[in-house]
Design a protein around this motif. Structure first.
Motif: not given
Length: 136
Positions: A96-105
């Motif tokens: 919710q607070s820190k993840a980047t789009d790349e990390q979420l991918d």
């Protein structure tokens, strides 16, 4: 120091332990450990080592250790689950607070599948418990 040593030493291994008799009362005043048994806490098996015949005292001590070890492992299992719940909460906050789009991918599909699997098993187990409590 010799008075502080236990009579038996249990070298923990997967599913059990190697059991040693500790001897420090010898002429060289060295600590000697003679293996007397191998134990398996998963199936309760106790095997004497080599030609050694286990005494009732040794069997009693081994069984006492096996009971204590089984209880310790059970406590660790539930503690690991409580930590997993904490980690899920920390993961949610990170997403919710820190993840980047790349990390979420990188993690989204794996997390969704693992959570779906966990939810399915939890719901099935809870339903089984509810049915069992209604029958009994």
């Amino acid at each position: 120091m010799a008075g502080d040593l236990p009579e038996y030493y249990f070298r923990v291994r997967e599913n059990g332990a190697n059991v040693f008799r500790v001897d420090s009362e010898n002429r060289q005043r060295r600590i000697e450990m003679d293996q007397i048994a191998v134990v398996n806490v998963k199936n309760g098996e106790i095997k004497a080592q080599g030609d050694h015949k286990l005494t009732p005292e040794e069997l009693s001590e081994i069984k006492r250790w096996m009971e204590a070890r089984t209880a310790l492992l059970a406590r660790r299992d539930i503690d690991d689950i409580h930590r997993a719940v904490d980690y899920l909460n920390i993961t949610t906050q990170w997403i919710q607070s820190k993840a980047t789009d790349e990390q979420l991918d990188q993690v989204t599909d794996d997390l969704l599948l693992a959570m779906h699997d966990l939810r399915t098993v939890l719901v099935r187990k809870k339903a089984d418990r509810l049915l069992k409590s209604q029958e009994g």
